[in-house]
Design a protein around this motif. Structure first.
Motif: not given
Length: 220
Positions: A75, A79, A199, A201-203
Motif C-alpha cells: 500500500r 501510494g 496517494g 492517503q495510501f501512504i
C-alpha cells in the motif's frame, strides 16, 4: 454455495476496482492515441485486471510471503507511485508523455498499443486498477470460500468485473470527444490533485497498518 459471500465480494470488488471512477485517469493516459490504439489498451488493462486478480485469488498470500511483502508495504509503495503520478499530471507532464510515446511508435494499432502499454502498466494497471485494496479483498474472500462452487463463483465475479471494466474503458472514446483537448487538459490537472491526495492517503494507511495504528492510535 455461500450466496451472501459471493454478493458481498461482487459489491466490494466492483467498488474498489472502480472502473467508472478510474475512467478519467485512463483517458488522460491515452489522450494522444488513435481510437484503435485506445481500444487495444482498454483490452490490455482489462486482461491485466483479470490475470492479476485471478492469480491472487488462486495463490492467496503465497506470492507476497515469497517476496516478504506485506499488504501495508504494498500500500505504501502504491501510494508513492500515485503521489508521483498525480504531481506529474498537475504539472501537465502526463499529456506530454503520451504524445511522446505516440510519436515513438507510429506502427499499426496493436504494435503501438503494446508499446504504450509497457510504459503505462505502472501505475495505470497497477496500483490504480489492481492495487492493495483489490488484492487484499480477493485474498480475504478467497480464504473464506468453503466449497468449490463458491470459489468458482468468486472467479466468475472477477471475470465479470474485468468485462465491465472493458466496456467502461471503451466508452472513453465518447468521453474524450465530449471534453475536447482543452477540457481534457483541465480535467487531467484537477484529477492529478485528487490522485496525489489518494496517494498520500495510501501512504498514511500503509504506515498506520505497519505500525499498528501508530499514526492514528485508538484512544480509550
Amino acid at each position: 454455495m455461500d450466496k451472501t459471500l459471493i454478493a458481498n465480494f461482487a459489491a466490494a470488488l466492483l467498488a474498489i476496482v472502480n472502473p467508472i471512477g478510474n475512467l478519467p485517469i485512463f483517458i488522460s493516459y491515452t489522450a494522444g492515441e488513435r481510437q484503435g490504439v485506445q481500444r487495444w489498451l482498454a483490452l490490455f488493462i482489462s486482461v491485466t485486471i483479470l490475470g492479476f486478480l485471478l492469480l491472487f485469488l488462486l495463490t492467496g498470500t503465497t506470492i507476497l510471503k515469497f517476496f516478504g511483502i506485506s499488504i501495508a508495504a504494498f500500500r505504501i509503495a502504491g501510494g508513492i507511485l500515485l503521489l508521483l503520478t498525480g504531481i506529474g499530471m498537475v504539472r501537465g507532464q502526463q499529456m506530454q508523455r503520451t504524445h511522446e510515446i505516440a510519436n515513438q511508435a507510429q506502427y499499426d494499432d496493436l504494435v503501438e498499443a503494446e508499446s504504450v502499454y509497457r510504459k503505462i502498466l505502472i501505475p495505470l494497471g497497477i496500483p490504480i486498477f489492481v492495487g492493495p485494496g483489490s488484492i487484499s479483498t480477493v485474498i480475504l474472500y478467497g480464504s473464506q470460500a468453503r466449497d468449490r462452487l463458491t470459489f468458482l463463483a468468486l472467479m466468475g465475479i472477477i471475470v465479470a468485473v474485468a468485462l465491465f471494466t472493458l466496456l467502461v474503458l471503451m466508452g472513453s472514446l465518447w468521453t474524450r470527444r465530449v471534453l475536447g483537448k482543452f477540457g481534457l487538459d483541465i480535467a487531467t490537472r484537477i484529477l492529478g490533485l485528487f490522485l496525489a491526495a489518494i496517494g498520500v492517503q495510501f501512504i498514511l494507511s500503509g504506515l498506520a497498518d505497519a505500525t499498528v495504528n501508530f499514526i492514528s492510535p485508538d484512544i480509550q
